[in-house]
Design a protein around this motif. Structure first.
Motif, mmCIF file in Angstrom:
data_model
loop_
_atom_site.group_PDB
_atom_site.id
_atom_site.type_symbol
_atom_site.label_atom_id
_atom_site.label_comp_id
_atom_site.label_asym_id
_atom_site.label_seq_id
_atom_site.Cartn_x
_atom_site.Cartn_y
_atom_site.Cartn_z
ATOM 1 N N THR A 1 6.331 10.146 -40.149
ATOM 2 C CA THR A 1 6.871 10.439 -41.269
ATOM 3 C C THR A 1 6.013 11.631 -42.204
ATOM 4 N N THR B 1 14.859 14.996 -42.214
ATOM 5 C CA THR B 1 14.527 15.089 -43.644
ATOM 6 C C THR B 1 13.651 13.960 -43.830
ATOM 7 N N LEU B 2 13.457 12.845 -42.862
ATOM 8 C CA LEU B 2 12.727 11.825 -43.303
ATOM 9 C C LEU B 2 11.562 11.658 -42.280
ATOM 10 N N ASP C 1 16.309 8.525 -53.127
ATOM 11 C CA ASP C 1 15.048 7.761 -53.427
ATOM 12 C C ASP C 1 14.625 7.469 -52.111
ATOM 13 N N ILE C 2 15.292 7.095 -50.850
ATOM 14 C CA ILE C 2 14.867 6.945 -49.462
ATOM 15 C C ILE C 2 14.229 8.280 -49.084
ATOM 16 N N LYS C 3 14.727 9.335 -49.416
ATOM 17 C CA LYS C 3 14.059 10.595 -48.958
ATOM 18 C C LYS C 3 12.813 10.639 -49.689
ATOM 19 N N LEU D 1 10.842 8.408 -50.498
ATOM 20 C CA LEU D 1 9.881 7.300 -49.976
ATOM 21 C C LEU D 1 9.247 7.829 -48.817
ATOM 22 N N PHE D 2 10.078 8.358 -47.968
ATOM 23 C CA PHE D 2 9.443 8.832 -46.836
ATOM 24 C C PHE D 2 8.710 10.247 -46.686
#
Lengths: 458, 458
Positions: free
Chosen positions: B170, B201-202, B437-439, B441-442
């Protein structure tokens, strides 16, 4: 107890027949097939996604646990209201929104039964492959939340492979739409599969777009009886090494067979100590070839006989006899659904024999051998404290063996509450922390099925 | 320009042949098949996951964009270093870690070519179904990052269905391990599919556990020539309504056929205005049945002729002739890969004709008709400012039509930079915000392939 204002707000929208607060009414929503009992403080039955949104928003505002459930057929305790709160029963969201045979798609609400999907698809020549043994009674929403499998997963895959898109409400009360209506699509992150198997901890599914599969033109069944486990597991490995996958490859060990014999003395040959029930499907012409390949893979000194069966009801006879017997004999049995790589099945099943002998536990194993997915049952007497302790220790060692063989702790039942304690054996703490962060993102106040899926942090 | 201290730290670990900073050396990593050019400030070639972790950690500390790439064959600009920074070329992580035919699994590093996987699997009777046209040159890591498809997706599905697990780093520099080694597994959230199609992207993928599929015993090809588009699209819909899916169902429209005729006057019948190239595979006995069903589905007044072809090379002859011609004629052509439900193909292709006529644009369409996945090409002259503007407007209307028909903007190429502006047509803002938001987070500092996949927020 629920906050009084929350109850008032809910009563304003939901009539009494869709909002249970009487403990007697609520009791039927206190348990699932894990047979633990945690009564919810209330049960709500939404009919629309707007109602789901309203409920989620209120629970989020009042910080009240909301536990989505289908029909409560899960075995891992995923739908237990452990911390009280509201059981959100999706069972009345029953609309089949569209059946689109030209595009092999069916769109349903989450309360639609798996069997109802099959019934709607069949006249068009299609089926939906996920087939948990609860298919007659379990909901599509529950199948998706647990990532359900079943015997046909060996050929067709599990729920993950058969959902194109979802509509859902996150814990913040937001509608989201994931995936697409077509068989291909790569725009944005794959939130569809993030929700599949998330056990109601991230969002409440309100609609599912399912991918249908053509019914096979022909189906045939084979039963194979073996004198010993070694010959049987060798046959499993050989069958799975063939190009043409069976549509089901189910296994019963000697413990299972002895239970069946106890009730149905004439159902099985006396010297069968391991048995395979094999289904092949496809188009008419290739079935004969597939049968001959499988019969040949079963050949060994340990084979008693292998032959085709007249109809599939006969094929599953022994398997169907088993589950009620197990329940009867050991109502509090420990039932796991571990998976190991198929070619380690001989080693794994041998290990199970050693462990159950060492811990003096009655052990019965059966399941979806083609996926290496074995239902490991420890038939314990819950009133025997010593046996319970031995079972817990044995289970820990079984899981260690599974991980050592590069397997996984659950193939289709999920983690729920039953397997939480063991998740850290499989998933490292960094990856688990990332999953916890995703949970927080979707559900910052931890209202959606709180406590499930993750190990408790000390 | 890179921070001086970062360069010093990287030089301490990476020898000059694995750390390019000379703009001349870096230039080859400035572009992909979108044909835009954005030179990186440096290129790094890690050999191990530990090196990847080190690089990611440093870039995160110095807030320097890090753009993972395979072999740069993507068409959506997903690997362009738009903001400069470091191109992270995975092309030297080339180890095939294990080939496990008994469990139908192959484990590879991300730089392994798709073709190398096929070569390793074939002797054991297996293949890995994702087959982008770049398969000879594209990497497994790139295939996973984009969720690659190809002609055989109509029967076998795309990358998403053929990856069991991943190892990745990550943006925070943490190793994560997703999925499992077995065909079933439902422990924890499905991070595997969250990474598939996430376009770097993650996280940076460092290892992939791929599920193999048995090579078919027999393959046959059919070409079908139609006098008009209507008959051809009707045949597509009819073929896809049959139980037995073709293993490929490729379409060429009149624009495509005319281009081919211009170069190869004798390759095609004069009156063919739409053509299908169809492949069926399976076990020997059923191939003849499948062919006969498909030939029959092609019958109509508009059919010129449909017949089996001697070998698959002949089958793909017209399709293979097309791509270089397109590139030659319109090097800056707009090439989209939209998907619509199969039974809306007649309406969609008719709509394309109307739109391209209205906007006075040369339009050529072909692609994976079985999935409804059409490569829409607008052959523009980039020096004609008016034409460029017309093309942009036309494209917007094409995407609107796709969405209206319940399609998706990309079936296999991804969003990258090319489709960012249109993502909001498909994904609502709430769902997009959740993805953002997931982006975060990672990748809290937005260092991994920054700016890709999401529309720019004003």
């Amino acid at each position: 107890m629920l906050p009084e204002n929350l109850v008032v707000e809910l009563h304003a929208v939901f009539p009494p027949d869709r909002f249970y607060t009487d403990p007697v009414d609520c009791y039927a929503y206190a348990y699932d097939n894990s047979r633990k009992i945690f009564p919810p403080d209330a049960v709500l039955f939404p009919l629309t996604s707007a109602e789901v949104k309203h409920i989620v928003t209120l629970c989020n505002r009042y910080r009240v646990p909301l536990i989505p459930r289908g029909r409560g057929t899960g075995t891992a305790g995923g739908s237990l209201p452990e911390l009280g709160g509201i059981a959100l029963s999706m069972e009345r969201m029953l609309n089949i929104i569209s059946v689109d045979p030209a595009n092999r798609v069916i769109v349903v609400e989450p309360g639609v039964l798996n069997q109802a999907v099959q019934d709607a698809a069949k006249p068009h020549g299609f089926f939906w492959p996920p087939d948990p043994s609860s298919a007659m009674f379990s909901t599509v929403g529950g199948n998706i939340a647990t990532g359900a499998g079943g015997p046909h997963a060996v050929k067709y895959g599990t729920t993950r492979e058969h959902v194109l898109g979802l509509k859902a409400v996150t814990a913040a009360g937001n509608f989201i739409t994931t995936g697409c209506y077509t068989t291909k699509g790569v725009v944005g992150y794959d939130l569809t599969r993030l929700l599949i198997g998330s056990e109601g901890t991230l969002a409440v599914i309100t609609e599912a777009t399912l991918k249908l599969t053509a019914l096979p033109g022909a189906v045939a069944g084979i039963t194979a009886h073996f004198r010993d486990l070694t010959s049987c597991t060798a046959a499993i490995v050989k069958i799975m090494a063939q190009p043409q996958l069976p549509s089901a490859l189910e296994f019963l060990d000697s413990g299972s067979l002895n239970l069946i014999r106890g009730r149905y003395p004439d159902m099985l040959p006396v010297d069968t100590n391991a048995m395979l029930m094999i289904e092949v499907d496809g188009f008419h012409n290739d079935i004969a070839d597939a049968i001959s390949v499988i019969l040949s893979a079963c050949q060994s000194d340990g084979l008693i006989h292998a032959s085709t069966v007249e109809n599939t009801a006969t094929l599953w006879q022994a398997r169907k006899a088993l589950s009620p017997l197990l329940r009867e004999i050991a109502p509090k049995k420990i039932n796991e659904d571990v998976v190991v790589p198929v070619n380690t099945l001989p080693q794994f099943l041998h290990g199970l024999t050693q462990l159950s002998t060492r811990y003096r536990l009655q052990n019965v194993n059966f399941g979806h051998a083609g996926n290496g997915n074995i239902h490991v049952n420890l038939l314990i007497n819950p009133d025997d404290a010593d046996e319970v302790i031995r079972a817990e220790r044995c289970l820990g060692e079984i899981f260690d063996l599974v991980i050592k063989l590069r397997g996984t702790l659950s193939g289709e039942h999920g983690v729920g509450s039953e397997k939480r304690a063991f998740v850290s054996k499989e998933i490292d703490c960094v990856t688990l922390d990332l999953m916890r962060d995703i949970k927080k993102l979707f559900d910052p106040n931890n209202i959606l099925n709180p406590g499930k899926l993750f190990p408790v942090v000390e």
